[in-house]
Write an enzyme that holds these catalytic residues in place. Structure first.
Site, PDB file in Angstrom:
ATOM      1  N   SER A   1       1.068  -1.159   0.109  1.00  0.00           N
ATOM      2  CA  SER A   1      -0.059   0.005   0.001  1.00  0.00           C
ATOM      3  C   SER A   1       0.923   1.133   0.046  1.00  0.00           C
ATOM      4  CB  SER A   1      -0.945   0.228   1.323  1.00  0.00           C
ATOM      5  OG  SER A   1      -1.628   1.322   1.380  1.00  0.00           O
TER       6      SER A   1
ATOM      7  N   TYR B   1      -1.977  -1.135  10.094  1.00  0.00           N
ATOM      8  CA  TYR B   1      -1.912  -1.238   8.708  1.00  0.00           C
ATOM      9  C   TYR B   1      -0.810  -0.859   7.998  1.00  0.00           C
ATOM     10  CZ  TYR B   1      -3.761  -1.065   3.894  1.00  0.00           C
ATOM     11  OH  TYR B   1      -3.907  -1.241   2.575  1.00  0.00           O
TER      12      TYR B   1
END
Length: 238
Positions: free
Chosen positions: A126, A139
């Site tokens: 990401s 995350y």
């Protein structure tokens, strides 16, 4: 017929990739935990073979993937949970790391012995791993760990002629991002994400970051002093 094995295929980007590769004539092994959704994919295209297992369980993953090899592997399974007000929830962090980092590692453990020279493995990270973002400690850390692992693994697998691609998406409209309670700048569809990924993999790119403008902005932010990064990140999320 070339074969692609995709984890996280029961929804989001993984689901779209499975459908798009099948439409292109690939044999697709669609992996995930939701048997009903995977069966629905098979019903849409007979080139898709569903394979249900939990990537966070090493023994189960080894057993499920032992019969398979592929020219292309896309490790796309992921999750996201946020911390609140700086309170560190160890169980939450462990859950996110287990799915986003340990899950792909379990898949690599099971699949790499079967892969032949010329194969390519894509690990979906990401752009959130590039800069510190509020509430994204778990995350972002999981995706940063995956990015380092991918870049390092690429060096070690070069002698086997197995390519590694690190995929760095920005915001993509999926059931996962539907839960976000903040603005998501430059958000794109799963169809657009699939196009970026498939085009990048076809070209053998080591890193595929998109959408390009958003990724470029985050890369520029990442080279700024930490204090300025934090200041900008807070306003970017707002």
């Amino acid at each position: 017929m070339q074969r692609v094995l995709i984890t996280g295929a029961s929804s989001g980007i993984g689901q779209q990739l499975a459908l798009d590769y099948a439409a292109q004539g690939w044999q697709v092994i669609a992996c995930g935990r939701n048997e009903t959704r995977l069966a629905a994919l098979r019903d849409q295209n007979s080139a898709i073979t569903p394979l249900s297992f939990d990537v966070t369980d090493l023994a189960t993953t080894r057993a499920a993937l032992a019969p398979y090899t592929a020219e292309l592997v896309i490790l796309c399974a992921g999750t996201c949970e946020y911390l609140n007000d700086g309170v560190v929830d160890a169980e939450l962090v462990a859950r996110v790391l287990s799915t986003n980092f340990i899950g792909p590692i379990n898949c690599l453990d099971a699949l790499l012995p079967q892969l032949k020279a010329g194969a390519r493995v894509a690990l979906v990270g990401s752009t959130a791993s590039l800069v510190p973002l509020p509430r994204a400690e778990a995350y972002g850390a999981s995706k940063a760990a995956l990015a380092y692992f991918a870049r390092s693994l690429a060096v070690d697998l070069a002698k086997r002629e197995i390519g590694i691609s690190l995929v760095l998406p920005g915001f993509v409209a999926t059931p996962l991002t539907d839960r976000n309670d903040f603005a998501m700048p430059m958000i794109i569809t799963t169809e657009q994400a699939s196009t970026y990924i498939r085009q990048g993999l076809a070209k053998g790119r080591a890193e595929i970051a998109f959408p390009p403008v958003f990724a470029a902005l985050l890369r520029m932010t990442a080279i700024l002093p930490q204090a300025l990064q934090r200041w900008l990140a807070k306003r970017m999320v707002r």
